[in-house]
Design an enzyme around this catalytic site. Structure first.
Site, PDB file in Angstrom:
ATOM      1  N   GLY A 247       7.816  69.484 101.143  1.00  0.00           N
ATOM      2  CA  GLY A 247       7.818  70.852 100.637  1.00  0.00           C
ATOM      3  C   GLY A 247       6.833  71.685 101.421  1.00  0.00           C
ATOM      4  N   ASP A 354      10.889  79.842  90.804  1.00  0.00           N
ATOM      5  CA  ASP A 354      11.257  79.306  92.124  1.00  0.00           C
ATOM      6  C   ASP A 354      12.593  78.555  92.033  1.00  0.00           C
ATOM      7  OD1 ASP A 354      10.924  79.013  94.832  1.00  0.00           O
ATOM      8  OD2 ASP A 354       9.537  77.317  94.703  1.00  0.00           O
ATOM      9  N   ASN A 359      15.260  73.139  94.704  1.00  0.00           N
ATOM     10  CA  ASN A 359      14.529  72.706  93.510  1.00  0.00           C
ATOM     11  C   ASN A 359      15.458  72.282  92.377  1.00  0.00           C
ATOM     12  OD1 ASN A 359      12.129  73.119  94.818  1.00  0.00           O
ATOM     13  ND2 ASN A 359      11.891  75.227  94.074  1.00  0.00           N
TER      14      ASN A 359
HETATM   15  N1  LIG Z   1      11.700  63.701  91.626  1.00  0.00           N
HETATM   16  C1  LIG Z   1      12.263  63.754  92.847  1.00  0.00           C
HETATM   17  N2  LIG Z   1      13.254  62.908  93.182  1.00  0.00           N
HETATM   18  C2  LIG Z   1      13.830  62.965  94.396  1.00  0.00           C
HETATM   19  N3  LIG Z   1      13.485  63.852  95.375  1.00  0.00           N
HETATM   20  C3  LIG Z   1      12.494  64.712  95.113  1.00  0.00           C
HETATM   21  C4  LIG Z   1      11.835  64.715  93.838  1.00  0.00           C
HETATM   22  N4  LIG Z   1      10.892  65.695  93.860  1.00  0.00           N
HETATM   23  C5  LIG Z   1      10.966  66.268  95.078  1.00  0.00           C
HETATM   24  N5  LIG Z   1      11.924  65.683  95.846  1.00  0.00           N
HETATM   25  C6  LIG Z   1      12.286  66.046  97.234  1.00  0.00           C
HETATM   26  O1  LIG Z   1      11.136  66.592  97.884  1.00  0.00           O
HETATM   27  C7  LIG Z   1      11.373  67.967  98.258  1.00  0.00           C
HETATM   28  C8  LIG Z   1      10.088  68.753  98.112  1.00  0.00           C
HETATM   29  O2  LIG Z   1       9.642  68.707  96.749  1.00  0.00           O
HETATM   30  P1  LIG Z   1       9.143  70.002  95.982  1.00  0.00           P
HETATM   31  O3  LIG Z   1      10.182  71.066  96.059  1.00  0.00           O
HETATM   32  O4  LIG Z   1       8.742  69.610  94.612  1.00  0.00           O
HETATM   33  O5  LIG Z   1       7.876  70.384  96.874  1.00  0.00           O
HETATM   34  P2  LIG Z   1       7.150  71.792  97.073  1.00  0.00           P
HETATM   35  O6  LIG Z   1       5.977  71.561  97.943  1.00  0.00           O
HETATM   36  O7  LIG Z   1       6.882  72.406  95.768  1.00  0.00           O
HETATM   37  O8  LIG Z   1       8.251  72.599  97.875  1.00  0.00           O
HETATM   38  P3  LIG Z   1       8.611  74.127  97.976  1.00  0.00           P
HETATM   39  O9  LIG Z   1       7.376  74.902  97.746  1.00  0.00           O
HETATM   40  O10 LIG Z   1       9.144  74.240  99.370  1.00  0.00           O
HETATM   41  O11 LIG Z   1       9.680  74.353  96.947  1.00  0.00           O
HETATM   42  C9  LIG Z   1      12.526  68.435  97.349  1.00  0.00           C
HETATM   43  O12 LIG Z   1      13.276  69.496  97.891  1.00  0.00           O
HETATM   44  C10 LIG Z   1      13.364  67.152  97.209  1.00  0.00           C
HETATM   45  O13 LIG Z   1      14.210  66.982  98.328  1.00  0.00           O
HETATM   46 MG   LIG Z   2      10.535  72.753  96.139  1.00  0.00          MG
END
Ligand SMILES: Nc1ncnc2c1ncn2[C@@H]1O[C@H](COP(=O)(O)OP(=O)(O)OP(=O)(O)O)[C@@H](O)[C@H]1O
Ligand SMILES: [Mg+2]
Length: 486
Positions: A247, A354, A359
């Site tokens: 992410g 978001d 997501n």
């Molecule tokens: N519980 C889960 N099971 C499987 N894959 C996951 C899970 N949580 C996250 N991912 C994978 O990891 C990626 C990044 O996670 P997440 O969106 O929570 O991170 P982030 O840093 O908040 O990202 P962003 O700010 O870009 O939305 C997701 O798009 C998904 O592909």
């Molecule tokens: Mg995300």
């Protein structure tokens, strides 16, 4: 990455303002953990807006879906932990320990997480590198892994932990001062074995446990203290299988939990959260997740990064990974399920902010809303950190926060439109602007009913957009439900 950053032009200022207000809470918190009676009250909960997440959490916890092992925030003397490791991996943010969180005080000096002087001086000279252990150098926690690796060989050579050589500021310490450290060191040296779970079909990840036989020997010596004050909870409790996501601010790994033999997803922040205010902000994701969504298990700080243990899903609906949703039935299924998730979220007074295909996760054909990193309260009592600009309506880009629930509806409409279209939405330009004017190009092959629904979801006037409840109750889903049965 810049998609989010361009939108957050004011968030730095906001955070600085917040930081000056919310100071010294960690010191206060540590007092609570160490059992000073004056800090054991939960009276500050109302002073802190983010504790409202906590209240939500508590109301859900009362429904007994999680928080199985609630810990009392006021510790007895016998619970004092005089270990260096206590300060390195405080487990105070796991929502089970709710009273500890409530006792945060927002009006004290900002105090960074204390570093232990002991850790630096402890048996460093005895380290030798052991070859052959697999350490994932991509993982930001590999520093912790290396520490494990380096200590391991040494400990097995001597089979005895030399805690009597531990010094603080050059002074010799008595051996019985840090019995917890000895325990922690032992845990740090070897994580416990991965227990095979007979109810899990796919448990092949266990075959690549890098610690092999040596770990079993150590775990056998200290069976009762496994999972205690180890240097790395991540490496002690979990075996990392592979990276499954990246992410803007995090990495997500598929892991095997050693003790139950089940797979989970663990997301951890890539940035280190030095200040208490930064930790508090990161925790809002955890608190929202814990209050709302099945599939949240635990969380902790380690190496000043936040780790979140979640239900492992199959994949996200990221437009870069899947081409498009093939049938209208599938489109309606996503829309219906995420609308239901939003209905639940909004009913709790929370906006996600978001919502986007990235997501939305899928598990066994069920769509789930994830990533509560931008979640905030609908009543505007918490700061607003909006998500990906491609899915944000005009009003939020103009910092008008009166209808935050309707922001989620716009984002869901834009996401479904993108998933039907099969190509990424633009970040700027004519297409970006016309979507914010509520103009959706025709979607050939899709019913007018769904196109009209999407159109009203992206209406420029938030008041005219349907609520999540309206969406869920829309007759379009009756047809969908009938279709699904046949
Ligand atoms: N519980 C889960 N099971 C499987 N894959 C996951 C899970 N949580 C996250 N991912 C994978 O990891 C990626 C990044 O996670 P997440 O969106 O929570 O991170 P982030 O840093 O908040 O990202 P962003 O700010 O870009 O939305 C997701 O798009 C998904 O592909
Ligand atoms: Mg995300």
């Amino acid at each position: 990455m810049k998609r989010k950053l361009t939108l957050k032009k004011n968030s730095g200022d906001k955070r600085r303002r917040e930081e000056s207000k919310m100071k010294g809470t960690l010191a206060r918190h540590l007092q609570v953990q160490l059992g000073f009676p004056s800090s054991c009250s939960a009276s500050s909960s109302t002073a802190n807006p983010s504790s409202r997440f906590q209240n939500l959490l508590e109301s859900v916890a009362e429904d007994s879906t999680f928080a199985s092992d609630v810990v009392d925030g006021c510790l007895d003397d016998k619970d004092f932990i005089l270990s260096q490791d206590f300060f390195c991996t405080p487990d105070y943010i796991t929502p089970d320990n709710q009273n500890l969180l409530i006792s945060f005080d927002c009006n004290k000096e900002n105090v960074p997480c204390p570093k232990s002087p002991e850790k630096l001086n402890t048996i460093k000279s005895k380290r030798r590198r052991q070859d052959g252990f697999l350490v994932n150098t991509l993982s930001p926690t590999s520093y912790g892994s290396q520490e494990i690796v380096e200590l391991a060989k040494d400990t097995f050579d001597t089979d005895e932990v030399k805690i009597d050589k531990t010094t603080v500021n050059g002074e010799q310490k008595t051996p019985n001062y840090v019995p917890q450290s000895a325990v922690a060191l032992r845990c740090r040296v070897m994580p416990p074995p991965c227990i095979k779970n007979p109810y899990q079909k796919d448990a092949s990840g266990m075959d690549i446990d890098p610690f092999g036989n040596q770990r079993a020997k150590c775990a056998g010596l200290f069976p009762a203290i496994v999972g205690g004050n180890s240097l790395s909870r991540y490496h002690t409790d979990f075996h990392e299988i592979e990276q499954i996501g990246v992410g803007n601010f995090s990495l997500v790994f598929k892991v095997l939990k050693r003790i139950d033999g089940c797979f989970y997803a663990i997301k951890h922040s890539t940035r280190q959260l030095h200040q208490d205010t930064e930790r508090r902000k990161a925790l809002m994701e955890v608190q929202a997740l814990a209050a709302l969504v099945v599939g949240y298990y635990s969380s902790w700080f380690e190496n000043e990064q936040l780790y979140i243990q979640m239900e492992l899903c199959d994949h996200s609906l990221s437009i870069n990974k899947i081409s498009r949703l093939s049938t209208e039935g599938e489109v309606l299924k996503v829309l219906h399920q995420i609308a239901k998730a939003l209905q639940f979220v909004h009913k709790k007074g929370i906006a996600h902010l978001d919502v986007k295909p990235d997501n939305i996760y899928v598990k066994h054909g069920v769509y789930k809303l994830g990533d509560f990193g931008c979640a905030t309260l609908l009543d505007k009592s918490l700061p607003v950190d909006e998500g990906d600009a491609r899915y944000m309506p005009h009003e939020i880009l103009n910092e008008k926060y009166d209808y935050l629930d309707k922001v989620d509806i716009f984002s869901l409409g834009a996401s479904i439109y993108e998933l039907i279209k099969g190509s990424p939405l633009q970040e700027s330009g004519p297409q970006f602007l016309s979507l914010r004017d509520g103009k959706l190009p025709l979607l050939p092959g899709h019913s007018l009913q769904i196109q009209n629904l999407l159109k009203v979801m992206v209406d420029p006037d938030p008041v005219r957009r349907p609520s999540a409840k309206d969406l869920v109750e829309n007759p379009i889903f009756d047809r969908f439900r009938k279709n699904m049965k046949t």
